[in-house]
Design a protein around this motif. Structure first.
Motif, PDB file in Angstrom:
ATOM      1  N   SER A 188      10.753 -13.544  -8.053  1.00 42.13           N
ATOM      2  CA  SER A 188       9.508 -13.693  -8.134  1.00 42.13           C
ATOM      3  C   SER A 188       9.248 -15.348  -8.518  1.00 42.13           C
ATOM      4  N   GLN A 189      10.279 -16.044  -8.896  1.00 39.68           N
ATOM      5  CA  GLN A 189       9.943 -17.373  -9.008  1.00 39.68           C
ATOM      6  C   GLN A 189      10.327 -18.172  -7.634  1.00 39.68           C
ATOM      7  N   TRP A 190      11.234 -17.668  -6.820  1.00 34.69           N
ATOM      8  CA  TRP A 190      11.636 -18.180  -5.465  1.00 34.69           C
ATOM      9  C   TRP A 190      10.117 -18.102  -4.707  1.00 34.69           C
TER      10      TRP A 190
ATOM     11  N   LYS B 221       5.375 -20.374  -2.088  1.00 38.50           N
ATOM     12  CA  LYS B 221       3.939 -20.367  -1.902  1.00 38.50           C
ATOM     13  C   LYS B 221       3.334 -22.079  -2.518  1.00 38.50           C
ATOM     14  N   LEU B 222       3.907 -22.345  -3.699  1.00 36.38           N
ATOM     15  CA  LEU B 222       3.416 -23.624  -4.331  1.00 36.38           C
ATOM     16  C   LEU B 222       3.700 -24.596  -3.253  1.00 36.38           C
ATOM     17  N   ASP B 223       5.014 -24.642  -2.675  1.00 41.25           N
ATOM     18  CA  ASP B 223       5.485 -25.882  -1.944  1.00 41.25           C
ATOM     19  C   ASP B 223       4.472 -25.646  -0.744  1.00 41.25           C
ATOM     20  N   HIS B 224       4.226 -24.668  -0.044  1.00 43.90           N
ATOM     21  CA  HIS B 224       3.393 -24.717   0.965  1.00 43.90           C
ATOM     22  C   HIS B 224       2.067 -25.051   0.525  1.00 43.90           C
TER      23      HIS B 224
ATOM     24  N   SER C  19       1.252 -27.019  -1.740  1.00 44.71           N
ATOM     25  CA  SER C  19       1.405 -28.419  -1.890  1.00 44.71           C
ATOM     26  C   SER C  19       1.145 -29.323  -0.651  1.00 44.71           C
ATOM     27  N   GLY C  20       1.987 -28.706   0.370  1.00 46.31           N
ATOM     28  CA  GLY C  20       2.162 -29.322   1.702  1.00 46.31           C
ATOM     29  C   GLY C  20       0.582 -29.390   2.422  1.00 46.31           C
ATOM     30  N   CYS C  21      -0.151 -28.319   2.013  1.00 40.87           N
ATOM     31  CA  CYS C  21      -1.603 -27.879   2.705  1.00 40.87           C
ATOM     32  C   CYS C  21      -2.165 -28.835   2.057  1.00 40.87           C
ATOM     33  N   LYS C  22      -2.240 -29.105   0.747  1.00 37.65           N
ATOM     34  CA  LYS C  22      -3.311 -30.129  -0.034  1.00 37.65           C
ATOM     35  C   LYS C  22      -2.972 -31.482   0.358  1.00 37.65           C
ATOM     36  N   THR C  23      -1.800 -31.757   0.490  1.00 44.49           N
ATOM     37  CA  THR C  23      -1.331 -33.350   0.843  1.00 44.49           C
ATOM     38  C   THR C  23      -1.772 -33.455   2.245  1.00 44.49           C
ATOM     39  N   GLN C  24      -1.774 -32.504   3.285  1.00 47.00           N
ATOM     40  CA  GLN C  24      -2.206 -32.678   4.862  1.00 47.00           C
ATOM     41  C   GLN C  24      -3.768 -32.681   4.448  1.00 47.00           C
ATOM     42  N   ALA C  25      -4.410 -31.920   3.897  1.00 50.77           N
ATOM     43  CA  ALA C  25      -5.966 -31.912   3.630  1.00 50.77           C
ATOM     44  C   ALA C  25      -6.232 -33.233   3.052  1.00 50.77           C
TER      45      ALA C  25
END
Length: 620
Positions: free
Chosen positions: A436-438, A443-446, A448-454
């Motif tokens: 579950s953690q993995w 999902k959290l990495d994705h 974070s990437g979306c927020k950085t891109q946004a």
């Protein structure tokens, strides 16, 4: 405005130099490298200041080129000017670490705050750029006639278009159009659509990770494991410290041959017993009756032996046999036996005394060894014994502390074992939830990437808005510049051509009556009979046209009733004698304000002297 005098205190080659200027024409004569350009630049720097450039530009800027050659501690000067019936003293220090600027009204006897309004009035509305391009007049720099024609056309085109030598409408418009293309190329048109798509994806991911299956238990266990590891490390560190403390204590006890409380107590009691024996033996040895009794016994035994010898020698005639009838053999036996008894008594007393002395010596050596080991002193005294007992008490306390530390070590070991078991259990729990953690981390990495891109797209959108505003500003500037250029051309340009034409008639001695410029910026000089293209006149005449244009521009640009002094820097190099004579006469008669002429020739002064024209000569 009129320049009265200057004082140079550290500027280029000059230090502590005064120069005085008069009304009318001032001729500053000096050979090449005499410092004319330095004085010319000093006047400009005193009026407008010097700004130190940065980076590579500072290596050869105005500040660096005119730094003092010697006594670099001073880089300053003064200039006194007369303006509207007031005399002002301008003081400047150019050094970057103590830059100063002060204006003193000598007429009113007070310091003036150098505001922009005051300086604009004092400098007749001229900026440094206008000063350089109008009243500070040099010769045309082009080496060929064709180059001089091009330079004059550029000068006239700029003035005729904008009325300001510092601007060029054509170049400015081209620059703005180029800037507009660059701004359009910087825009990212797809940014808005991509940003909207990313916001939708971010909302979906946040909804997914907020489900109960992704409850943040793993982070709780991870924090618990970190806390337990920290606690475990602290307890291990405490255990290590206790072990070191016990080792140091045991080392101290072992070096003193102690193992526990019993060994310390036994050693202390043993030392006490030796001290009691020592004191008892010492007391016995110090008893005088025993020593006296031993000596008396030996003396009596000796006397008895001597008496036995005398009786034996006298035989039956001795006193005891003669008067009392004591048998001689019996008498001798009594005396000998008595002597032996007294010798035995004396010997016994002497041997007992020797025994006490040996006991005292042995006990003393043992005590001295003990005291030397623990106190570093061999003196046997009650104070030493008390200090020894205090030392033993310290060892007892140390032994107690070591025992307590060993007990604490055992307790820490139990706590560490318990923490290790808890860590193992925590690890098992984390492994169970690893999957579950993995998934959550992915999902959290994705996310974070979306927020950085946004966030990056948000900056791009803001930059797009800024670029649109700049494009609108560029368009407005182009439109405004186009509208104003026609107005300026119809006003200032006409006044400039008229003023320059009036000056050309005088400076050429009537050879040319006016100047005209057609729509293609072709320049013509007018005579009474024909129009002469500028390309057909001599270099000297071109220089006269250039001088007339500069004087006309200076006259039109300056504001107020008073005018700045004209400064000529080798402006008459291309003039022949007749043209120079005409020009000087015209200047002397036409311009009533102050004129300063820098020259490396003597002919200007000689010609003015020969034609009885007043002037003030300054030689450097």
């Amino acid at each position: 405005m009129k320049i009265l005098d200057i004082y140079i205190n550290g500027f280029g080659k000059f230090h502590g130099r005064n120069l005085t200027f008069h009304d009318g024409i001032n001729i500053v004569y000096g050979k090449n490298e005499a410092g004319k350009s330095t004085i010319h630049t000093f006047i400009r720097s005193m009026l407008f200041g010097i700004e130190r450039q940065r980076g590579r530009a500072s290596r050869n800027d105005l500040y660096s080129r005119f730094e003092p050659w010697e006594n670099s501690g001073t880089y300053e000067g003064q200039i006194r000017v007369e303006h509207k019936e007031h005399i002002y003293r301008i003081e400047r220090t150019f050094q970057k670490n103590k830059k100063e600027f002060k204006v003193v009204d000598e007429t009113a006897g007070r310091e003036i705050e150098p505001t922009k309004a005051f300086l604009d009035d004092l400098l007749c509305g001229l900026s440094e750029t206008s000063y350089i391009n109008t009243i500070s007049i040099g010769q045309l720099k082009s080496a060929t006639d064709e180059g001089m024609v091009t330079e004059l056309k550029n000068y006239i085109a700029n003035l005729n278009t904008t009325g300001n030598l510092a601007l060029n409408i054509t170049k400015a418009a081209a620059c703005l159009k180029s800037q507009r293309k660059e701004l359009e190329a910087q825009m990212v048109p797809e940014a808005a659509r991509t940003y909207t798509s990313l916001l939708s994806e971010i909302r979906n991911i946040e909804k997914e990770i907020s489900a109960p299956e992704y409850e943040n238990q793993i982070q709780t266990y991870q924090k618990l494991r970190v806390d337990m590891k920290t606690d475990l490390e602290e307890r291990q560190a405490e255990k290590e410290e206790l072990i070191k403390k016990v080792a140091r204590g045991r080392q101290v006890l072992t070096s003193n041959q102690f193992t526990d409380h019993e060994s310390i107590q036994s050693y202390s009691q043993k030392a006490k017993a030796h001290y009691d024996d020592y004191m008892e033996a010492q007391a016995a040895c110090n008893r005088k009756p025993r020593k006296i009794a031993s000596a008396i016994s030996l003396i009596i035994a000796t006397l008895l032996l001597c008496s036995t010898g005398i009786i034996y020698y006298m035989g039956e005639s001795n006193y005891f046999s003669a008067y009392y009838g004591v048998d001689l053999i019996l008498l001798l036996s009594i005396f000998v036996s008595s002597a032996l008894i007294f010798y035995l008594i004396g010997l016994i007393l002497f041997l007992r005394l020797r025994h006490h002395l040996k006991d005292m010596e042995m006990s003393g050596k043992i005590l001295q060894e003990i005291l030397s080991r623990h106190l570093g002193d061999t003196d046997i005294s009650p104070d030493s014994i008390q200090a020894f007992q205090n030392r033993m008490a310290e060892f007892t306390r140390l032994c107690s502390a070591v025992s307590k530390s060993e007990a604490a070590i055992s307790q820490k070991a139990a706590e560490i074992e318990d923490l290790n078991k808890k860590l193992e259990g925590c690890g098992v729990t984390i492994e169970i939830q690893q999957k579950s953690q993995w998934e959550l981390e992915k999902k959290l990495d994705h996310l974070s990437g979306c927020k950085t891109q946004a966030e990056g797209l948000k900056h791009i959108l803001a930059e797009n808005d800024r670029i649109r505003e700049e494009i609108s500003a560029v368009d407005l500037a182009l439109e405004t510049m186009t509208n104003l250029s026609s107005s300026i051309r119809d006003s200032f340009g006409l006044y400039l051509n008229k003023a320059a034409s009036d000056l050309i008639a005088g400076i050429t001695g009537g050879i040319y009556t006016s100047m005209s410029v057609d729509e293609n910026l072709n320049i013509f000089l007018n005579t009474k009979t024909k129009l002469v293209p500028l390309e057909q006149v001599s270099s000297g005449t071109m220089d006269q046209v250039y001088l007339a244009l500069r004087l006309a521009a200076a006259t039109l640009i300056q504001t107020g009733d008073e005018k700045m002094p004209f400064i000529f820097d080798d402006s008459f190099v291309l003039y022949d004698d007749d043209r120079l004579k005409t020009g000087l006469k015209w200047l002397s008669a036409t311009y009533t304000n102050q004129i300063i002429i820098f020259t490396c020739h003597q002919r200007e002064a000689q010609m003015m002297t020969a034609n009885l024209m007043p002037y003030h000569l300054i030689e450097i």
